[in-house]
Structure formats: C-alpha cells, structure tokens
Design a protein around this motif. Structure first.
Motif, PDB file in Angstrom:
ATOM      1  N   ALA A 191       0.709  -1.485   0.261  1.00  0.00           N
ATOM      2  CA  ALA A 191      -0.459   0.131   0.091  1.00  0.00           C
ATOM      3  C   ALA A 191       1.105   1.265   0.196  1.00  0.00           C
ATOM      4  O   ALA A 191       0.212   2.454  -0.425  1.00  0.00           O
ATOM      5  N   THR A 192       1.645   1.208   0.296  1.00  0.00           N
ATOM      6  CA  THR A 192       3.002   2.683   0.603  1.00  0.00           C
ATOM      7  C   THR A 192       3.798   2.658  -0.360  1.00  0.00           C
ATOM      8  O   THR A 192       4.928   3.412  -0.178  1.00  0.00           O
ATOM      9  N   ARG A 193       4.045   1.076  -1.018  1.00  0.00           N
ATOM     10  CA  ARG A 193       5.361   1.378  -2.229  1.00  0.00           C
ATOM     11  C   ARG A 193       4.384   0.569  -2.947  1.00  0.00           C
ATOM     12  O   ARG A 193       5.601  -0.117  -3.744  1.00  0.00           O
ATOM     13  N   GLN A 194       3.296   1.268  -3.497  1.00  0.00           N
ATOM     14  CA  GLN A 194       2.833   0.634  -4.706  1.00  0.00           C
ATOM     15  C   GLN A 194       3.975   1.179  -6.178  1.00  0.00           C
ATOM     16  O   GLN A 194       3.623   0.544  -7.088  1.00  0.00           O
ATOM     17  N   ASP A 195       4.706   2.133  -5.570  1.00  0.00           N
ATOM     18  CA  ASP A 195       5.635   2.183  -7.274  1.00  0.00           C
ATOM     19  C   ASP A 195       6.837   1.215  -7.236  1.00  0.00           C
ATOM     20  O   ASP A 195       7.904   1.361  -8.821  1.00  0.00           O
ATOM     21  N   GLN A 196       7.236   0.172  -6.651  1.00  0.00           N
ATOM     22  CA  GLN A 196       7.523  -1.290  -6.232  1.00  0.00           C
ATOM     23  C   GLN A 196       6.790  -2.139  -7.247  1.00  0.00           C
ATOM     24  O   GLN A 196       7.466  -2.913  -8.002  1.00  0.00           O
ATOM     25  N   LEU A 197       5.910  -2.080  -7.455  1.00  0.00           N
ATOM     26  CA  LEU A 197       5.019  -3.306  -8.390  1.00  0.00           C
ATOM     27  C   LEU A 197       5.248  -2.893  -9.555  1.00  0.00           C
ATOM     28  O   LEU A 197       5.448  -1.650 -10.153  1.00  0.00           O
ATOM     29  N   PRO A 198       4.958  -4.006 -10.284  1.00  0.00           N
ATOM     30  CA  PRO A 198       4.731  -3.563 -11.827  1.00  0.00           C
ATOM     31  C   PRO A 198       3.625  -3.601 -12.054  1.00  0.00           C
ATOM     32  O   PRO A 198       2.598  -3.810 -11.291  1.00  0.00           O
ATOM     33  N   PRO A 199       3.901  -3.347 -13.253  1.00  0.00           N
ATOM     34  CA  PRO A 199       2.206  -2.916 -14.482  1.00  0.00           C
ATOM     35  C   PRO A 199       1.547  -4.033 -14.587  1.00  0.00           C
ATOM     36  O   PRO A 199       1.504  -5.063 -13.958  1.00  0.00           O
ATOM     37  N   GLN A 200      -0.055  -3.851 -14.029  1.00  0.00           N
ATOM     38  CA  GLN A 200      -1.290  -4.636 -13.717  1.00  0.00           C
ATOM     39  C   GLN A 200      -0.587  -5.944 -14.333  1.00  0.00           C
ATOM     40  O   GLN A 200      -1.391  -6.775 -13.613  1.00  0.00           O
ATOM     41  N   ASP A 201      -0.984  -5.988 -15.648  1.00  0.00           N
ATOM     42  CA  ASP A 201      -0.814  -7.380 -16.361  1.00  0.00           C
ATOM     43  C   ASP A 201       0.545  -8.221 -16.064  1.00  0.00           C
ATOM     44  O   ASP A 201       0.084  -9.803 -16.065  1.00  0.00           O
ATOM     45  N   ILE A 202       1.543  -8.192 -15.908  1.00  0.00           N
ATOM     46  CA  ILE A 202       2.114  -8.616 -15.661  1.00  0.00           C
ATOM     47  C   ILE A 202       2.206  -8.548 -14.255  1.00  0.00           C
ATOM     48  O   ILE A 202       2.614 -10.013 -13.420  1.00  0.00           O
ATOM     49  N   ILE A 236      18.205 -11.406 -19.191  1.00  0.00           N
ATOM     50  CA  ILE A 236      18.676 -11.131 -18.075  1.00  0.00           C
ATOM     51  C   ILE A 236      19.683  -9.805 -18.384  1.00  0.00           C
ATOM     52  O   ILE A 236      20.111  -8.511 -17.579  1.00  0.00           O
ATOM     53  N   ASP A 237      20.590 -10.162 -19.238  1.00  0.00           N
ATOM     54  CA  ASP A 237      20.901  -8.488 -20.061  1.00  0.00           C
ATOM     55  C   ASP A 237      20.363  -7.167 -19.872  1.00  0.00           C
ATOM     56  O   ASP A 237      21.257  -6.476 -19.375  1.00  0.00           O
ATOM     57  N   GLY A 238      19.419  -7.042 -20.554  1.00  0.00           N
ATOM     58  CA  GLY A 238      18.673  -5.844 -20.598  1.00  0.00           C
ATOM     59  C   GLY A 238      17.636  -5.409 -19.082  1.00  0.00           C
ATOM     60  O   GLY A 238      18.270  -4.690 -18.601  1.00  0.00           O
ATOM     61  N   ILE A 239      17.986  -6.348 -18.558  1.00  0.00           N
ATOM     62  CA  ILE A 239      17.759  -5.525 -16.282  1.00  0.00           C
ATOM     63  C   ILE A 239      18.776  -6.191 -16.008  1.00  0.00           C
ATOM     64  O   ILE A 239      18.930  -4.695 -15.161  1.00  0.00           O
ATOM     65  N   ALA A 282      13.455  -4.091  -6.807  1.00  0.00           N
ATOM     66  CA  ALA A 282      11.939  -2.947  -7.678  1.00  0.00           C
ATOM     67  C   ALA A 282      12.275  -3.931  -9.168  1.00  0.00           C
ATOM     68  O   ALA A 282      10.969  -5.096  -9.390  1.00  0.00           O
ATOM     69  N   ALA A 283      13.115  -4.284  -9.637  1.00  0.00           N
ATOM     70  CA  ALA A 283      13.409  -4.467 -10.818  1.00  0.00           C
ATOM     71  C   ALA A 283      12.786  -6.525 -10.831  1.00  0.00           C
ATOM     72  O   ALA A 283      12.589  -7.022 -11.560  1.00  0.00           O
ATOM     73  N   SER A 343      11.800 -10.512 -12.194  1.00  0.00           N
ATOM     74  CA  SER A 343      12.036 -12.048 -11.923  1.00  0.00           C
ATOM     75  C   SER A 343      10.904 -12.996 -11.828  1.00  0.00           C
ATOM     76  O   SER A 343       9.919 -12.812 -11.993  1.00  0.00           O
ATOM     77  N   ASP A 344      11.633 -14.571 -11.953  1.00  0.00           N
ATOM     78  CA  ASP A 344      11.166 -16.068 -12.273  1.00  0.00           C
ATOM     79  C   ASP A 344      10.833 -16.478 -10.949  1.00  0.00           C
ATOM     80  O   ASP A 344      10.329 -17.286 -11.179  1.00  0.00           O
ATOM     81  N   SER A 345      11.526 -15.724  -9.945  1.00  0.00           N
ATOM     82  CA  SER A 345      11.921 -16.806  -8.716  1.00  0.00           C
ATOM     83  C   SER A 345      10.360 -16.282  -7.578  1.00  0.00           C
ATOM     84  O   SER A 345       9.556 -15.844  -8.104  1.00  0.00           O
ATOM     85  N   PRO A 346      10.492 -18.143  -7.529  1.00  0.00           N
ATOM     86  CA  PRO A 346       8.857 -17.096  -6.211  1.00  0.00           C
ATOM     87  C   PRO A 346       9.380 -16.266  -5.471  1.00  0.00           C
ATOM     88  O   PRO A 346       7.410 -15.934  -5.234  1.00  0.00           O
ATOM     89  N   ASN A 347      10.257 -15.836  -5.180  1.00  0.00           N
ATOM     90  CA  ASN A 347      10.080 -15.071  -4.318  1.00  0.00           C
ATOM     91  C   ASN A 347      10.261 -13.807  -4.705  1.00  0.00           C
ATOM     92  O   ASN A 347      10.903 -12.020  -4.164  1.00  0.00           O
ATOM     93  N   ALA A 348       9.856 -13.285  -6.017  1.00  0.00           N
ATOM     94  CA  ALA A 348      10.275 -11.691  -6.947  1.00  0.00           C
ATOM     95  C   ALA A 348       9.678 -10.945  -6.531  1.00  0.00           C
ATOM     96  O   ALA A 348       9.912  -9.701  -5.978  1.00  0.00           O
TER      97      ALA A 348
END
Length: 437
Positions: free
Chosen positions: A56-67, A197-200, A213-214, A219-224
């Motif tokens: 709620a206080t870190r919405q800017d860290q979330l990806p776009p809705q579809d992602i 991964i090079d782009g990231i 944030a990246a 990330s495809d990891s379960p802890n993304a």
C-alpha cells in the motif's frame, strides 16, 4: 516454530483467494485450468488485491497490472499443483491440525481467536478463506518434510568443508533475480533468456531501477514479490557458483548474469556482517519434550498406528501424557520417567523425529508419526537457546546444508510439476490462443 507459524500466516494472507472450484459462481470466469482443477478470475483478483494491500505504501515498486497478474497467477498455479500432489501422495491435514495452527498464530500475535477473526475481517479476508489457505500451506509443509526425509542427505565431508569455510564468521544478506529456462531449453529460448537478463542488468548498471524493484517486476523466482530477498546466509549457505565472488563484493554490488540449472541469475550483496553481530549468533535451539513409542511388530504396523491414534485422542481429551507413557510406551529408557527426553537438539534423535518436534509449538501434541523405531507421539514442552559447542555447531551446519539442498531440490521439483502439468491460461496476454477468454 515462531518463524514457521508466521510464514504460514503470511502465505495464507497472500493466497486467501485460493478457494475451491466448488465455490464457482455462475458468472465467474476461469483464469486458468490446472490439470483437472480451475483457478477462478475472482480468486486471481482477490490475490492481486492482497498483494496491493501489502504494498500500500510502496505501489511504485509493483510492476504494471498485467505483469503483476501474471506473477500472482503463476503462484496460484504452482500452489494448486503442490497441494494436489500432496493430497494424491497421501499427505493429510485434519481439521484439528488447522485449529492448532490457527491457535498458535493467534497466540504468537497476542490475539484471541475472536480477535484474529476481527483482524482478518478488517483486512478484507474471510475466516473460511484463511482456514483453507492455512490448510494448503500445512499440506505443502508436510510434503516438503517428506521430500526432505527421502531425498536430502548431508555427508560428514560436506560438514567438515563448511566448518572450514566459516573461519571468517561473515554473513551475507543477498537478493537475486532469476530469468528461468525450461528443462531442455532450445537455443532460441536460451537466447531470449540471455537477452532479457542482459536488459535487466543494463537497467541496473544505469541506475534506472533499484534491484528490489527490478526483482518484483522481472524475476521468475518464487520470491520475486519480496524483492528477490534471500535473507542472511553464511558462506557455506551460498550456491557454489556465487560463493567465492560474494566474499569480495561491497554492499550494493551485483554479480552476473550467471547461467545456472534454473536459468540466468543476477545476485546482489545487500549487506554483510560478522556472525557476532547477529542476534543469537553461536546459539543453538534445544527442545524439551516427552514421547510415547509404540514398536510395530512385522505385519502389525496398522495396529500400532491405531494404538497411537487412540492414545493421542485420549491425551487431547485430557488424559495425563506422562501416565499414558508409563503404561504404554515401548521405550525402556524413558518409560519410567513418563517419556521424558530432556533437552535435545533437532537432529539428536534423527531428522525424522526432529522435524516433527520442530513443526509443533510448545505445549502441543504431535500427530502420530513413523520412524524406524516405530510410531511416536510427542509433546513438546519448552524451547530454549543455548551457547553452541563443537557438536552443536556441527549439527547447525549440517542443518544449514540440508536446508540449502532442500531449497534447490524443492525448486527443481516444483518446476518439474509445473512442466508436466496441463495448464491452460485463460486471461491476459499469455492466454492460450485457441481458448480466448
């Protein structure tokens, strides 16, 4: 135990939307088909809303809705596959097990059950959804325990090597980003993963995005969704591909990309500290407990299990544990003392026994469980931290290595489940083209 219970609570809060397909409403769409089960669009929406509430206080860290929806749906899919596998392989969680877990969560948070209900309602979560999610998490925990007992082993040589590597006593807090590759990835899939991964890495090098944030976004990891946080680890708990390089990093620096068994990874050293700085450094968890052992005669395993079930029911009903141990236990060394085992470390009586003791709370009585000795019922009485001696340090290191192996093997196992399952996504840009939705 506290960490275990709190992690259950967090997971239940995250996936409180994961309800049974039997709750399907007439107008509710299907978000994904997972083997013979479905995930509803309403489940996905509630799970996404839970994530947004946590940020709620870190919405800017979330990806776009579809992602974000894709990430959360993938979590729901793997959760559904794990619970289905647990049930198919005979793992069971009773209503009483769930009640005990809820009581422990309430106690850890200094709540009564009614206060916990009100807290959940205030967070927009029904108590029934919380129970269902907690049951799923308990199922998965028990399946992981069974998995660890049958597939994970640690040799004395590994323990000795790890003890030697601990000479500096340094600990490292790490985070990672994973671009996953499927088993037997094609050259085209490998090239696509490399480009991603090079782009990231390029974004991070140009300081256009924070690492956490990246991780959330890419990330495809379960802890993304936790920013890729791997927590504090000693050198022996770091994958070999990274261990040497990590010791030379400064906080904030990044290693990679490196190709591993799961795909391409970036690893960041978030912070480092001496072991003496960590709370409880050099300490070992010990348990005080008592048990009843029922040895199974050849061909009479079911009868021993039935006796154990009956004794546990009597204990839960108010019978004195010590008295029943004196009357019924087949452990000659503890029978006269009411089954008292004194103080012991988790692995002192073997990993099967230790994992059962560690999984319950102080004052709780375990479900009957089987070891090579026979059927046990354990009542955990207390827990304490003690200064570590040489034997305790070895036990601690063995447990750490086993836990690291378990994480790696379990992640691989879950990916195998995912790769072998029939999954049809019906929402978002990645939906199956022949289905639409």
């Amino acid at each position: 135990m506290k960490t275990f219970i709190l992690s259950l609570a967090a997971a239940a809060a995250l996936f409180a939307a994961s309800a049974s397909a039997q709750d399907l409403q007439p107008l509710d769409r299907i978000a994904a088909v997972v083997d013979e089960d479905v995930i509803l669009a309403s489940e996905l929406e509630r799970a996404v809303a839970n994530i947004r509430g946590q940020y709620a206080t870190r919405q800017d860290q979330l990806p776009p809705q579809d992602i974000l929806e894709r990430q959360v749906l993938e979590r729901l899919i793997t959760l559904r596959l794990q619970t289905a596998t647990a049930q198919r392989t005979g793992v069971r969680v009773s209503d009483q097990d769930v009640d005990q877990a809820i009581a422990a969560i309430a106690q850890q948070n200094n709540f009564t059950i009614d206060q916990l209900r009100r807290q959940l309602a205030g967070d927009g979560m029904s108590f029934d959804d919380f129970r269902d999610s907690l049951r799923d998490e308990l199922l998965i925990q028990r399946m992981r325990q069974r998995f660890a007992q049958t597939r994970i082993s640690v040799s004395d040589a590994e323990v000795e090597a790890a003890l030697s590597a601990q000479a500096t006593g340094a600990q490292y807090r790490l985070a990672h980003i994973l671009v996953a590759l499927p088993e037997g990835a094609t050259p085209e899939q490998i090239q696509t993963g490399q480009q991603k991964i090079d782009g990231i890495k390029s974004l991070l090098d140009r300081n256009e995005m924070e690492f956490s944030a990246a991780a959330v976004r890419y990330s495809d990891s379960p802890n993304a969704l936790e920013g890729g946080d791997l927590g504090w680890r000693r050198a022996d708990e770091i994958p070999a591909a990274f261990a040497t390089a990590v010791t030379d990093l400064q906080p904030g620096q990044i290693i990679g990309p490196i190709r591993g068994p799961s795909g391409f990874q970036l690893l960041q050293l978030v912070d480092r500290r001496d072991a003496a700085q960590s709370s409880g450094a050099g300490s070992v968890t010990e348990f005080q407990a008592r048990h009843i052992l029922l040895r199974a005669q050849p061909g009479d395993d079911a009868a021993a299990k039935a006796r154990a079930d009956s004794l546990r029911a009597r204990i839960v009903g108010g019978a004195d544990f010590a008295e029943l141990a004196r009357e019924n236990s087949d452990d000659a060394s503890t029978k006269a003392s009411g089954g008292d085992l004194g103080w012991f470390t988790q692995d002192q009586f073997g990993p099967d026994f230790g994992s059962q003791v560690a999984a319950i709370g102080d004052g709780d009585v375990s479900q009957p469980f089987r070891t090579q000795a026979g059927w046990h019922i354990v009542q955990r009485q207390a827990t304490r931290q003690t200064a570590g001696n040489a034997d305790n340090r070895r036990a601690q290191v063995r447990e750490a290595i086993g836990q690291r192996k378990l994480e790696d093997e379990w992640d691989r196992y879950v990916r195998e489940l995912r790769g072998e399952a029939y999954v049809s996504v019906r929402v978002g840009p990645n939906r199956d083209p022949e289905i639409g939705g």
